[in-house]
Design a protein around this motif. Structure first.
Motif, PDB file in Angstrom:
ATOM      1  N   TRP A  10       1.000  -1.316   0.182  1.00 59.70           N
ATOM      2  CA  TRP A  10       0.095  -0.116   0.058  1.00 59.70           C
ATOM      3  C   TRP A  10       0.716   1.240   0.065  1.00 59.70           C
ATOM      4  N   LEU A  60      -5.026   6.518   7.555  1.00 59.35           N
ATOM      5  CA  LEU A  60      -5.953   5.799   6.969  1.00 59.35           C
ATOM      6  C   LEU A  60      -7.224   5.811   7.732  1.00 59.35           C
ATOM      7  N   PRO A  61      -8.433   5.628   6.893  1.00 59.05           N
ATOM      8  CA  PRO A  61      -9.822   5.691   7.941  1.00 59.05           C
ATOM      9  C   PRO A  61      -9.993   4.322   8.496  1.00 59.05           C
ATOM     10  N   GLU A  99     -12.118  -3.248   7.798  1.00 57.60           N
ATOM     11  CA  GLU A  99     -12.686  -4.129   6.694  1.00 57.60           C
ATOM     12  C   GLU A  99     -11.653  -5.070   6.044  1.00 57.60           C
ATOM     13  N   ARG A 100     -10.394  -4.216   6.087  1.00 55.92           N
ATOM     14  CA  ARG A 100      -9.587  -4.884   5.223  1.00 55.92           C
ATOM     15  C   ARG A 100      -8.423  -5.907   5.936  1.00 55.92           C
ATOM     16  N   LEU A 124      -5.445  -2.264  -5.271  1.00 54.74           N
ATOM     17  CA  LEU A 124      -4.823  -3.030  -3.956  1.00 54.74           C
ATOM     18  C   LEU A 124      -5.781  -2.592  -2.650  1.00 54.74           C
ATOM     19  N   TRP A 125      -6.257  -1.797  -2.513  1.00 56.41           N
ATOM     20  CA  TRP A 125      -7.113  -1.157  -1.476  1.00 56.41           C
ATOM     21  C   TRP A 125      -8.370  -1.804  -1.672  1.00 56.41           C
ATOM     22  N   GLN A 126      -8.883  -2.069  -2.999  1.00 58.16           N
ATOM     23  CA  GLN A 126     -10.195  -2.795  -3.206  1.00 58.16           C
ATOM     24  C   GLN A 126      -9.811  -4.323  -2.811  1.00 58.16           C
ATOM     25  N   GLU A 155      -7.940  -5.703  -0.990  1.00 63.12           N
ATOM     26  CA  GLU A 155      -7.748  -6.382   0.462  1.00 63.12           C
ATOM     27  C   GLU A 155      -9.107  -6.647   0.908  1.00 63.12           C
ATOM     28  N   ARG A 156     -10.311  -5.736   0.624  1.00 66.37           N
ATOM     29  CA  ARG A 156     -11.637  -5.702   1.136  1.00 66.37           C
ATOM     30  C   ARG A 156     -12.268  -6.974   0.542  1.00 66.37           C
ATOM     31  N   ASP A 185     -17.183   2.495  -1.900  1.00 64.45           N
ATOM     32  CA  ASP A 185     -15.752   2.220  -1.471  1.00 64.45           C
ATOM     33  C   ASP A 185     -14.768   2.277  -2.516  1.00 64.45           C
ATOM     34  N   PRO A 233      -7.629   5.728  -0.033  1.00 61.31           N
ATOM     35  CA  PRO A 233      -6.839   6.668   0.736  1.00 61.31           C
ATOM     36  C   PRO A 233      -5.289   6.649   0.534  1.00 61.31           C
ATOM     37  N   LEU A 234      -4.861   5.870  -0.352  1.00 66.65           N
ATOM     38  CA  LEU A 234      -3.711   5.454  -0.580  1.00 66.65           C
ATOM     39  C   LEU A 234      -2.861   6.330  -1.416  1.00 66.65           C
TER      40      LEU A 234
END
Lengths: 537, 1065
Positions: A189, A200-201, A207-208, B880-882, B884-885, B919, B924-925
């Protein structure tokens, strides 16, 4: 309320450097592994600067000039850790033993003794230096903030309340010690600092990365609140004494040993524990050892060690210092240290106190302590390797056995009544009883013999000062092995020997009253000689 | 006199410790006339034993120890050819129904196979593992009696011998007593054997280590699994007579039985399959017709030289009765042609005009004046050797399966490949037996044999020392000694990459067959040399990566360019191709792409096809060791006069400017100078070949001298000719082979020059192959103006494909380059994408549910998911942020709820009234920096399609005085320069006296650096471990060949991207 964290950077290196002050200003790499393979497991900043990398082989590391290579010393790491705890306890009674290289102290109430926190921190650094430790110290209102700051920031750091997040934000994210997979995700990241993680939020982060993500987030913000986990007194029962003058005589040594054992047993008693085994380590005088080594320089594999060690393995846990001293003396009488002793370290493996309920109708057996003493006396007389219960070994070597320690019946069956044997076992023992078998009396060690040969066959044998005619011979039965370390090679003969009547009188009796006997003789090809191994019944 | 009738060789795999040759020579030393080798469940060592015994005048008797279902082993000796066929079939049937390396036989099966007369086999009652010992141990005397009686029933009373062995063990003697009693009661003959497991007493140590390997124990823990003593070596007749002095009949019977065993391997009964010829014509007639048809197509009707050569060759083929062989190979070629599989014969077959006419080879031997006798001669009495190059992979497999189908499962099989212990494997296995720590073992094996070149210090001892072993320690000394003695001992049987044998009828009666690890494959128990020695015909169906590249390129050209390229009709003298070769711009081209080839190309300056043939052959150990390269190049450049060793040799050496470069030239030299016949000349080559023998070399040399004396060539000239022939015969490259390779080299160069996109895609789709790694291929293609597009989940296929951008082709990287992405997941992605496009990472995960988080993360990291974002600014980190979720299980409570939500969103997306999941609107990255993208590209795909890592730092590098690779060509020779780049190849060739060659790449090209042994010694760690280097040194720029003679080497920190290099070990 505030806390001080003490962190020892490059702990493994410092543990070694502490014992060798000359290394302080040098590039040092520590190698570890199973001999003969060693690889670098730690290196100080200077060593890293010249190109030393973790995991490098010792031979590779040796190619860098100006890098001092030392072996990892777990014992010194342990003592360094204990010294670190001592450093904490020297200031505050409330110490948390966080990890090997970090401890935390509660500073409550210390202001009146040492002054303001900054002074306490510097006092800690100074005392640490006195103990040979170059420590990083951080004081904060939050335990975790103090730990992180000590781990990530140099020298002494004081973090005023409210500035936690700001001061932590520049620290690399690995300071939080996340699990490897989380660290990998954070790296992907591009989240490299605590500040970025804190930004970060949190809901999306949870969630992650789940709850662990939330924890790390809180940690990175300096908002994780917890209480101190007080360190328990050590379970490491060890006493040691360095002697001003070297001791050579057993009597003098016994005196010191007795004192150490008394202290050890008192500590054990205070914790309601006993010793399962006692380890005695003697550091030997070098000058004397050197002289010996010079005389023995031809054989490098038989160098006199710098240390001499004895372990008393006790049949049951005990803490009677007098009995332990007797046992120790007996062991040392049979095999004393090969050189004068300059330091003694005694440590005990602690165990719960023995509680035994004897059966009313069980036959009386000797007190374990007494039995152990008797065994030790026997061992003193006949040698350690000759006491115990012989066990056959899986080898073709004809006389190979190893001695195993006797075990008390209670020990063997856990102090309970022996279980009824299974039907199969009964059958097999019955079968063993009914199966005819030749008995053989083995002589240990074998008795040197002389043998006359005719056409390669033995015709006459001499042993125990008598001779006999070999009337029948079967053999040779050849065995050899262990060519890779300690080769042996033998040719056995089963012989029937007839002794003359005069010889019969002189003969030391293996088979009293008999003119004939069946013997096993062998020729040892390595020793180039004949021996009598034993006699068939 | 005594004959040893029960011995095992190392081909009993871990149950014997001597090579068959060692047994044969030990037998000859002990003046034994014959000896029988009975390997476990196989005939693995039989041909080598037979060949070695023949040389030593020992009669090689054959047999095997065959494992029974009950666990014992029948020692079986072969009496007649029928017996041999029976034992081969028995072993084949037990092997083929079991897993590799296993198999047992039942009594019923033996009875069925052998019939009533014993089937030509003699059965012994065996030693420790034999049926008699087994029965005695389990059921006593009565069971033993029954067991021997059963043997009599199975093999016939006159074919059973009660075996007695004496290794000075009590238990054995007890068994011998019982055996004698049984022999007396059943009136069976007794037979003395020594149950030999090794030729020499000292080899017992090897046997013990083998036992440890077999039982996965260490020497310290193996206990009684090791031998009791060292008595299982081959003993002389006198020793055995002394040992059995009380039983002279047991010794005498060895002679009686040996005289009964009349079978030897020269009586194999092998027949080559008969090709089914239509119309009742003979095979020869059919071949003749096919050859003349081909001749007309290849040469036309008027080529008298070709007609004469073909007639000569056909006459030889007829005389040697080889028509069937040629027809069978022709049949394979025909099948490949029908199936559009590229195929080309190589090796000595290219010397034959018949092969050329039949389409087996593509080189015209008449036009090139190649020597037919190098391929086939009447004198040699051997089968010819035809190797076919096929595209590696599925196409080759199709050809192999065709041969299986054509000749039946028991009529065709692959040849074996005997895997032997080498430095690493020996050190590892012995190290395990010595209970070395696994880490020590790893270190040892990684140190053994790192480079091709071994300097004086690079001994096994030095390697062990580097691993931290104390060589003074007696145990370590023993370890080192054993490592050396382990070399070349067989370890297990593998499968040869392409050698196939075929047989008329049942191949399983000629040699036992085994299942291969690969399903559907059957392997014979002999390797290709053994098959050749035993006169079994072999056809090599070899997989060649470049053939697959050519085939794939043609397909891509057909599909994307809409053009049809016929490799056999490429323009012969394409100027673009030759210009490219002259510049050594040959990355990716077959056989002429290596650093050494590139450094030679500008000096050789090829202008015609034959120059490529020379180019392929000249950079080989032969010409290099024989110091032929420089004289040839100097003559070519006109810097040295063209002279010939002798005027009579001018016709032979003229086209290589008086310097012998090819094997055929040596043979012709021998023919002209010494009057050798074609067959004799080939015999010369073999005498100096790999299996050279001193005596044979001396004989041939004498013959050569006599012939030259007769032709008036003497003195210094004779010596020079002898020297050039003898030093060159071993390493020389056949001209025919070079010509076949040159054709492929030309084809690859042509395709690269004219269809760069197709060629690059095909190269990338057939990795690993060749000299360069994919990143270098991509960089090179980019330098030539090709656009290479990154992996994109919305359009990349599994393989690399072409896309048209602005009327020009670009290569789109395929999903196969995503590290860790499974092929089946790739296929699923492409299938789902065909149904409808993916709309988001969630959508991708839902429709390809088996995709794992790691796979998604790599896809996101390399930017393959960038186009799944529905808004601008969606970058790799957003993906990558997505990921992970998406990849995180929602938990049973929310799973359903989430799905409903996601479905809602998706419906909205399809209806065009939402932009997807909230989302996914952003992350935020921070976006990756250029360096981060570089690291991610290399980590996720092993390459980047963006700028080369060096390009980002060019300005800084220039300030440091570092020249780019492209600049070097314009600088004068001798100038002091500083170069830098990513290392793409490290070489330390065996022929270069310890010099190390580095190829370093930057965004402008490849620069070469030469490192002297002394400098290498000093900077070893940096040279071997650093990815980017800066080198200072003197520029060598001669004849457009540019390299830097290194004086100073420093590591360079350019990127943390995990770039790789191709290091030649």
């Amino acid at each position: 309320m505030s806390f001080a964290a003490i962190h020892i950077p490059d702990f493994i290196v410092q543990a070694v450097v502490r014992g060798e002050a000359a290394l302080r200003e040098r590039a040092v790499a520590i190698v570890d592994g199973t001999p003969p393979l060693w690889s670098v497991v730690a290196a100080n900043r200077r060593a890293a600067q010249v190109g030393i990398e973790l995991g490098m082989a010792k031979s590779q590391a040796a190619q860098f000039t100006g890098v001092e290579i030392r072996h990892r010393l777990p014992a010194q790491e342990k003592t360094t850790h204990e010294a670190l705890l001592d450093l904490g306890w020297s200031v505050s009674p409330w110490v948390e033993d966080s990890v090997q290289d970090t401890i935390v102290l509660d500073l409550a109430g210390l202001r009146s003794v040492f002054g303001p926190e900054e002074k306490i921190a510097h006092e800690l650094a100074k005392r640490g230096s006195g103990l040979g430790l170059s420590a990083r110290i951080a004081v904060a209102e939050n335990i975790e903030v103090a730990i992180l700051a000590a781990r990530g920031l140099p020298d002494v750091t004081l973090i005023p309340p409210g500035e936690e997040a700001k001061r932590l934000s520049a620290l690399p994210v690995h300071t939080l010690l996340p699990a490897p997979e989380i660290l990998e995700t954070l790296t992907r990241w591009g989240v490299e600092s605590c500040g970025r993680l804190a930004a970060l939020p949190v809901i999306q982060l949870s969630e992650r990365l789940g709850q662990e993500g939330v924890r790390l987030h809180t940690l990175a913000r300096g908002a994780l609140v917890r209480s101190l986990v007080l360190a328990k007194p050590s379970d490491n029962f060890q006493e040691e004494m360095e002697l001003d003058d070297s001791v050579e005589e057993l009597e003098s040594l016994s005196f010191v040993l007795g004192r150490l054992l008394d202290q050890l047993c008192e500590r054990l008693a205070a914790r309601s524990l006993s010793a399962r085994s006692i380890r005695m380590e003697f550091e030997l005088e070098r000058s004397f050892e050197k002289g010996l080594q010079l005389s023995a320089h031809a054989d490098q594999h038989k160098l006199i060690p710098r240390k001499f060690e004895k372990i008393l393995t006790l049949p049951v846990p005990m803490r009677d210092s007098k009995v332990l001293l007797k046992l120790a003396r007996l062991r040392l009488q049979s095999a004393p240290p090969p050189a004068a002793v300059i330091k003694i370290v005694i440590s005990a493996e602690a165990d719960r106190v023995r509680t035994t309920q004897r059966g009313l109708f069980l036959p009386a057996s000797p007190e374990p302590e007494r039995l152990e003493l008797t065994m030790a006396r026997l061992a003193n007389l006949v040698g350690d390797a000759n006491v115990g219960s012989p066990q056959l070994m899986d080898t073709h070597r004809p006389d190979a056995i190893r001695m195993e320690r006797f075990r008390l019946a209670q020990e063997a069956v856990g102090g309970r009544r022996k279980k009824a044997s299974a039907p199969g076992e009964k059958d097999s023992s019955a079968a063993r009883m009914t199966k005819p078998a030749n008995g053989f009396r083995l002589l240990r060690p074998s008795v040197p013999a002389r043998v006359e040969l005719r056409d390669g066959l033995p015709v006459r044998v001499f042993f125990y000062g008598s001779s006999g005619e070999i009337v029948a011979a079967s053999g040779p039965w050849r065995t050899s092995g262990e060519w890779w370390q300690d080769p042996w090679e033998q040719a056995e003969w089963d012989v029937e020997v007839r002794f003359s009547s005069s010889a019969q009188k002189n003969k030391r009796s293996l088979n009293p009253g008999s003119e004939r006997g069946l013997y096993l003789i062998y020729y040892d090809l390595r020793q180039q000689g004949w021996f009598l191994r034993g006699m068939y019944d | 006199m005594y004959t040893e009738l029960h011995a095992r060789s190392a081909f009993s795999f871990l149950a014997g410790a001597s090579l068959p040759e060692e047994l044969a020579s030990a037998c000859a030393e002990r003046e034994m006339e014959a000896m029988a080798v009975l390997d476990r469940d196989g005939m693995y060592g039989a041909p080598r034993f037979y060949m070695a015994a023949k040389k030593s005048n020992v009669r090689a008797l054959i047999g095997a120890e065959v494992t029974s279902e009950e666990g014992w082993r029948y020692p079986l000796l072969v009496e007649s050819r029928k017996g041999y066929q029976n034992i081969c079939r028995l072993i084949t049937s037990m092997k083929l129904r079991a897993k590799k390396g296993e198999g047992q036989i039942s009594c019923a099966e033996i009875a069925r196979q052998l019939g009533n007369d014993g089937g030509g086999l003699i059965c012994l009652t065996g030693g420790d593992e034999g049926p008699l010992a087994h029965a005695l141990a389990s059921g006593g005397m009565e069971a033993a009696m029954n067991s021997v009686q059963q043997l009599c029933e199975l093999f016939g009373r006159r074919n059973v011998y009660v075996e007695l062995q004496r290794h000075y063990c009590r238990d054995e003697e007890v068994r011998n007593k019982r055996a004698l009693e049984i022999a007396r009661k059943l009136n069976l003959p007794v037979l003395a054997t020594n149950g030999v497991c090794h030729a020499l007493p000292e080899q017992r140590e090897l046997l013990d280590v083998f036992s440890c390997v077999r039982h996965h124990r260490t020497l310290a823990t193996a206990g009684r699994l090791l031998t009791r003593n060292g008595e299982r070596h081959l003993k002389s007749g006198a020793e055995m007579q002394k040992l059995f002095a009380d039983l002279p009949e047991a010794i005498a019977n060895t002679q009686v039985l040996a005289s009964r065993l009349q079978f030897t391997l020269n009586d194999l009964g092998y027949q080559f399959p008969i090709y089914p010829v239509p119309d009742g014509r003979s095979q020869m007639q059919f071949l003749r017709d096919r050859t003349y048809d081909g001749m007309l197509a290849r040469y036309g009707a008027d080529n008298e030289r070709a007609r004469k050569q073909i007639a000569h060759e056909l006459a030889v083929i007829e005389k040697l009765d080889l028509a069937g062989y040629f027809l069978i190979v022709w049949d394979i070629i025909r099948f490949c042609g029908q199936q559009n599989i590229l195929v080309q014969g190589r090796g000595s077959a290219a010397n034959s005009a018949v092969c050329y006419a039949l389409g087996i080879t593509a080189v015209d031997p008449v036009g090139m004046e190649l020597l037919f006798e190098r391929f086939l001669s009447e004198e040699r009495g051997e089968w010819p050797d035809i190797d076919l190059d096929l595209p590696s992979g599925d196409q080759r497999e199709r050809a192999i399966q065709y041969v299986y189908e054509r000749y039946g499962k028991l009529g065709a099989a692959m040849t074996a490949n005997v895997i032997t212990y080498r430095g690493r494997s020996a050190a590892r296995e012995i190290g395990k037996a010595f209970a070395f720590d696994p880490e020590v073992l790893n270190r040892l094996t990684s140190l053994v044999g790192a480079w091709e070149y071994k300097d004086a210090n690079d001994t096994l001892e030095r390697q062990f020392q580097d691993a931290g072993l104390d060589l003074q320690h007696p145990q370590i000394q023993k370890f080192c000694e054993l490592c050396l003695r382990f070399q070349d001992l067989p370890r297990h049987l593998g499968q040869h990459s392409g050698g196939m044998v075929v047989c008329q009828g049942q191949l399983d009666s000629v040699v036992p067959l085994e299942p291969a690890t690969m399903p559907g494959r059957v392997v014979v128990q002999w390797d290709k040399d053994d098959c050749a020695d035993m006169g079994i015909v072999k056809v090599d169906l070899l997989g060649l990566g470049m053939m697959a590249v050519l085939e794939d390129s043609l397909k891509i050209i057909r599909d994307d360019y809409g053009e049809e390229v016929d490799l056999s009709r490429l323009p012969a003298n394409d100027p673009v191709v030759y210009k490219t070769l002259q510049k050594a711009d040959t990355v990716g081209m077959f056989q002429i792409e290596s650093r050494a080839q590139m450094s030679c190309l500008p000096r050789l300056h090829p202008v015609c096809f034959y120059d490529i043939v020379v180019q392929v052959a000249i950079i080989r150990p032969g010409p290099i060791v024989g110091q032929m390269v420089n004289p040839y190049l100097k003559r070519r450049q006109g810097r040295e006069p063209v002279t010939c060793l002798h005027p009579s040799l001018e016709p032979v050496l003229a086209r290589t400017l008086g310097v012998p470069l090819f094997q055929e030239q040596l043979l012709r030299m021998a023919m002209i100078a010494a009057g050798f016949s074609g067959g004799e000349a080939e015999e010369l080559r073999r005498a100096f070949g790999f299996k050279r023998s001193e005596r044979r070399m001396k004989d041939v040399e004498l013959k050569l001298r006599r012939g030259m004396d007769k032709n008036g060539i003497s003195g210094e000239t004779q010596e020079t000719i002898i020297r050039s022939i003898t030093s060159f015969a071993l390493y020389g490259f056949p001209e025919s082979h070079a010509a076949s390779f040159a054709l492929i080299a030309y084809a690859s160069a042509y395709l690269k020059c004219h269809y760069l996109a197709a060629f690059t895609a095909a190269m990338l789709n057939n990795q690993p192959m060749g000299f360069y790694q994919p990143p270098s291929l991509v960089t090179d293609a980019q330098r030539h103006g090709l656009r290479v597009r990154p992996i994109d989940i919305t359009c990349s296929n599994w393989l690399c494909t072409l896309e048209k951008i602005d009327e020009k082709f670009a290569v789109r990287l395929g999903l196969r380059y995503v590290k860790g992405l499974r092929a089946e997941i790739g296929a699923e992605i492409i299938r789902e994408r065909g149904v409808r496009p993916f709309t988001s990472v969630d959508d991708l995960k839902r429709r390809v549910p088996r995709i794992q988080k790691g796979e998604l993360a790599v896809l996101a990291e390399v930017g393959a998911l960038n186009r799944l974002g529905n808004q601008r600014g969606f970058h790799r980190r957003s993906a990558l942020w997505q990921v992970e979720r998406t990849a995180r299980p929602a938990g049973s409570l929310y799973e359903l709820c989430d799905d409903v939500e996601k479905d809602d969103v998706e419906e909205k997306v399809w209806a065009g009234n939402a932009s997807g999941n909230n989302d996914s609107a952003g992350s935020p990255l921070a976006q990756m920096s250029a360096e981060e993208r570089l690291v991610a590209d290399y980590r996720g795909t092993g390459m980047t399609v963006g700028p080369h890592p060096m390009a980002y730092h060019r300005a800084e590098l220039r300030k440091m005085g570092i020249r780019s690779a492209a600049e070097l060509a314009g600088l004068p020779d001798g100038m002091q320069v500083r170069i830098a780049g990513g290392v793409i190849a490290r070489q330390r060739p065996g022929t270069a006296k310890g010099f190390v060659f580095l190829s370093m790449e930057d965004e402008t090209g490849i620069a070469n650096a030469i490192i002297s042994p002394q400098l290498f010694e000093e900077c070893h760690v940096v040279v071997v471990h650093q990815q980017f280097l800066m080198i200072e040194g003197q520029l060598q720029n001669q004849d457009n060949v540019v390299s830097v003679k290194s004086q100073r080497i420093r590591p360079l920190i350019i990127t943390s991207a995990p770039t790789t290099s191709h290091d030649f070990h």
